[in-house]
Design a protein around this motif. Structure first.
Motif, mmCIF file in Angstrom:
data_model
loop_
_atom_site.group_PDB
_atom_site.id
_atom_site.type_symbol
_atom_site.label_atom_id
_atom_site.label_comp_id
_atom_site.label_asym_id
_atom_site.label_seq_id
_atom_site.Cartn_x
_atom_site.Cartn_y
_atom_site.Cartn_z
ATOM 1 N N ASN A 53 0.789 -1.035 -0.140
ATOM 2 C CA ASN A 53 0.262 -0.017 -0.007
ATOM 3 C C ASN A 53 1.054 1.228 0.001
ATOM 4 O O ASN A 53 0.423 2.351 -0.615
ATOM 5 C CB ASN A 53 -0.818 -0.060 1.340
ATOM 6 C CG ASN A 53 -2.293 0.727 1.138
ATOM 7 O OD1 ASN A 53 -2.678 1.027 -0.141
ATOM 8 N ND2 ASN A 53 -2.476 1.262 1.995
ATOM 9 N N GLN A 83 1.394 4.119 -3.321
ATOM 10 C CA GLN A 83 1.458 5.531 -3.071
ATOM 11 C C GLN A 83 2.316 6.119 -3.841
ATOM 12 O O GLN A 83 2.453 7.343 -4.478
ATOM 13 C CB GLN A 83 1.048 6.231 -1.738
ATOM 14 C CG GLN A 83 0.869 7.775 -1.555
ATOM 15 C CD GLN A 83 -0.535 7.981 -2.191
ATOM 16 O OE1 GLN A 83 -1.557 7.464 -1.998
ATOM 17 N NE2 GLN A 83 -0.599 8.875 -2.972
ATOM 18 N N GLU A 84 3.619 5.524 -3.443
ATOM 19 C CA GLU A 84 4.932 6.030 -4.459
ATOM 20 C C GLU A 84 4.626 5.921 -5.823
ATOM 21 O O GLU A 84 5.061 6.590 -6.624
ATOM 22 C CB GLU A 84 5.983 5.439 -3.695
ATOM 23 C CG GLU A 84 6.494 5.764 -2.412
ATOM 24 C CD GLU A 84 7.878 5.415 -2.334
ATOM 25 O OE1 GLU A 84 8.660 5.731 -3.044
ATOM 26 O OE2 GLU A 84 8.130 4.589 -1.025
ATOM 27 N N ASP A 131 2.437 8.645 -7.000
ATOM 28 C CA ASP A 131 2.900 9.953 -7.170
ATOM 29 C C ASP A 131 4.174 10.075 -8.223
ATOM 30 O O ASP A 131 3.861 11.148 -8.854
ATOM 31 C CB ASP A 131 3.859 10.136 -5.770
ATOM 32 C CG ASP A 131 2.911 10.360 -4.736
ATOM 33 O OD1 ASP A 131 1.608 10.597 -4.762
ATOM 34 O OD2 ASP A 131 3.470 10.104 -3.426
ATOM 35 N N ARG A 152 -6.957 4.353 -6.751
ATOM 36 C CA ARG A 152 -6.680 5.330 -5.699
ATOM 37 C C ARG A 152 -6.664 6.659 -6.484
ATOM 38 O O ARG A 152 -5.908 6.983 -7.460
ATOM 39 C CB ARG A 152 -5.033 4.920 -5.637
ATOM 40 C CG ARG A 152 -4.389 5.548 -4.343
ATOM 41 C CD ARG A 152 -3.067 4.980 -4.129
ATOM 42 N NE ARG A 152 -3.093 3.689 -3.280
ATOM 43 C CZ ARG A 152 -2.710 3.698 -1.935
ATOM 44 N NH1 ARG A 152 -2.094 5.008 -1.559
ATOM 45 N NH2 ARG A 152 -2.777 2.765 -1.285
ATOM 46 N N GLN A 153 -7.277 7.646 -5.934
ATOM 47 C CA GLN A 153 -7.444 8.991 -6.304
ATOM 48 C C GLN A 153 -7.823 8.968 -7.564
ATOM 49 O O GLN A 153 -7.372 9.734 -8.525
ATOM 50 C CB GLN A 153 -6.204 9.636 -6.013
ATOM 51 C CG GLN A 153 -5.883 9.972 -4.549
ATOM 52 C CD GLN A 153 -4.497 10.161 -4.237
ATOM 53 O OE1 GLN A 153 -3.974 9.607 -3.573
ATOM 54 N NE2 GLN A 153 -3.817 11.359 -5.043
ATOM 55 N N PRO A 212 -0.271 7.474 6.822
ATOM 56 C CA PRO A 212 -0.353 7.448 5.426
ATOM 57 C C PRO A 212 -1.624 7.323 4.807
ATOM 58 O O PRO A 212 -1.985 7.659 3.706
ATOM 59 C CB PRO A 212 0.686 6.541 4.877
ATOM 60 C CG PRO A 212 1.616 6.591 5.619
ATOM 61 C CD PRO A 212 1.068 6.670 7.245
ATOM 62 N N HIS A 213 -2.783 6.660 5.582
ATOM 63 C CA HIS A 213 -3.998 6.137 5.278
ATOM 64 C C HIS A 213 -4.987 7.322 5.622
ATOM 65 O O HIS A 213 -6.182 7.021 5.738
ATOM 66 C CB HIS A 213 -4.304 5.000 5.906
ATOM 67 C CG HIS A 213 -3.348 3.835 5.341
ATOM 68 N ND1 HIS A 213 -3.021 3.466 4.171
ATOM 69 C CD2 HIS A 213 -2.688 2.996 6.322
ATOM 70 C CE1 HIS A 213 -2.221 2.536 4.056
ATOM 71 N NE2 HIS A 213 -1.893 2.205 5.597
ATOM 72 N N ARG A 256 -4.200 -0.317 6.768
ATOM 73 C CA ARG A 256 -5.352 0.487 6.063
ATOM 74 C C ARG A 256 -6.396 -0.068 6.762
ATOM 75 O O ARG A 256 -7.428 0.635 7.137
ATOM 76 C CB ARG A 256 -5.234 0.533 4.816
ATOM 77 C CG ARG A 256 -6.480 1.496 4.264
ATOM 78 C CD ARG A 256 -6.395 1.690 2.804
ATOM 79 N NE ARG A 256 -6.296 0.408 2.202
ATOM 80 C CZ ARG A 256 -6.485 0.243 0.833
ATOM 81 N NH1 ARG A 256 -6.456 1.252 0.053
ATOM 82 N NH2 ARG A 256 -6.330 -1.197 0.316
#
Lengths: 257, 170
Positions: free
Chosen positions: A115, A119-120, A123, A214-215, B16-17, B59
């Motif tokens: 997870n 995110q990395e 980004d 994600r987003q 971060p969550h 999470r």
């Protein structure tokens, strides 16, 4: 499978949560049954509308800062608890809940790590979309892209082109994820840019593809032959999945003896 | 573990969550201020119980605490509009025709309002599945419901949304 049995499973079918055998039975059923086919179409349309509408709420920087401050000032928790605002019963319920959850936790530690990497990756994907950042070597010829990486990375990323299937290789670049240099291959599908990140994970067992949203972006991750793969794009999940399938098949053929 | 290390570990693994935590709290409380209070409380609670977290999906672990905090909050601030799952009428057996949907022209605000009208158990299923992209298994772990229940809530939530969006009686 009759209609009643099928209806009970349509939701799981739409969500890709059914095993292969039941999926095939559903597919056979909806060929013949208009009502069930319509339900599947409607659920898919609805999912797509929600995804496209980006309905997520984002926390403000102010609330993030407030929580960070609250956490720091609450440490150590055993001397300064927040007992003022919340009745003991709520805290006791929380303890029970936490025990309950920890007691029956079905996952390994890997999802949490993945997870953070996800995110990395996202980004990095967003950074790559800035003008001039997408490719270091620009070529649809895999025989140009592949040698470009040798000498720049300590591993040789597989370079495949799927122009015939609608996924055109447009180049590659070096990027950085979790502090290590990774290879990024860039594909184009209609107006969508797709990044494929590759780096070695020596000794890691093969893991089948898992996808996350994600987003508003879709990410797909798998491990194959000691390499970690991540796909990132704003392309819809189904089509991104089909690229993942093409890649996995090509890589399996390439590494077959 | 040193307190400083404990905090650093928590900040690395759980903080971060925050976007997922805030999104869930915002959809369940339906209001910015309450969502902020609930998320802050949930983080303090999570930190307090962090020693009980022995690895796994941080999470899902955090979201379970956020959800629990939200429901406590909802209990304390019960609004008349909160209907329970059981009070929902069964969805109509026939789906609206695709032509009637016109989801291509669907307004974002309309969609947002329709989701807000769902009972919390249905709303959280939609949020966790469609916005956070979680699997049934993960949603089951967060909500404490069996996987079959997760599936039927999602199915009923979608039927209900389709009815709301196509103006059908629900």
């Amino acid at each position: 499978m009759n209609c009643e049995e099928a209806r009970a499973l349509l939701t799981a079918y739409v969500d890709g949560e059914l095993d292969l055998i039941h999926s095939l039975e559903i597919e056979k059923h909806i060929e013949a049954c208009e009502a069930c086919r319509r339900s599947v179409e409607n659920q898919r349309t609805l999912r797509f509308a929600i995804e496209r509408s980006s309905l997520r709420y984002e926390p403000t920087a102010a609330i993030e800062g407030r929580i960070e401050t609250a956490l720091r000032s609450s440490a150590p928790p055993n001397t300064r608890t927040q007992r003022g605002r919340w009745p003991w019963i709520a805290i006791a319920a929380g303890v029970l809940l936490a025990t309950f959850i920890v007691g029956r936790w079905p996952f390994g530690v890997q999802p949490a790590v993945d997870n953070m990497v996800a995110q990395e990756i996202l980004d990095s994907h967003l950074r790559s979309l800035l003008p001039g950042h997408l490719t270091d070597v620009q070529s649809s010829d895999r025989h140009t892209v592949k040698p470009w990486f040798s000498g720049r990375t300590d591993f040789s990323p597989p370079v495949e082109d799927f122009a015939a299937q609608g996924f055109r290789l447009i180049g590659g670049r070096l990027d950085s994820v979790s502090g290590r240099t990774v290879a990024a291959l860039v594909y184009q599908h209609r107006q969508h840019s797709i990044n494929l990140y590759v780096w070695p994970l020596p000794g890691a067992p093969d893991a089948s593809a898992t996808s996350t949203a994600r987003q508003g972006y879709n990410l797909i991750h798998w491990t194959q032959a000691g390499l970690s793969y991540w796909l990132a794009s704003d392309l819809n999940a189904e089509e991104l999945q089909s690229l993942a399938t093409l890649l996995r098949r090509a890589l399996a053929n390439a590494s077959a003896p | 573990m040193q307190e400083r290390d404990r905090l650093a570990h928590f900040e690395h693994l759980v903080v971060p969550h925050m976007p997922a935590a805030y999104n869930l709290a915002r959809w369940l409380t339906r209001n910015d201020h309450d969502a902020e209070d609930v998320v802050q409380e949930a983080f303090l609670r999570a930190y307090r119980f962090f020693d009980g977290f022995h690895g796994g999906d941080s999470r899902a672990w955090l979201l379970a605490i956020v959800r629990n905090t939200c429901y406590t909050w909802l209990e304390q601030n019960r609004r008349p509009s909160l209907s329970l799952e059981e009070s929902l009428p069964e969805p109509q057996s026939a789906d609206p025709s695709p032509e009637a949907l016109l989801l291509e022209r669907l307004d974002r605000e309309l969609l947002r309002r329709a989701i807000e009208k769902l009972p919390p158990e249905f709303r959280e299923a939609i949020v966790l599945r469609e916005m956070e992209g979680l699997s049934y298994k993960e949603i089951a772990a967060i909500t404490g419901a069996p996987i079959g229940t997760v599936m039927s809530r999602l199915g009923r939530a979608r039927s209900r949304l389709l009815q709301l969006l196509t103006g059908g009686s629900a």
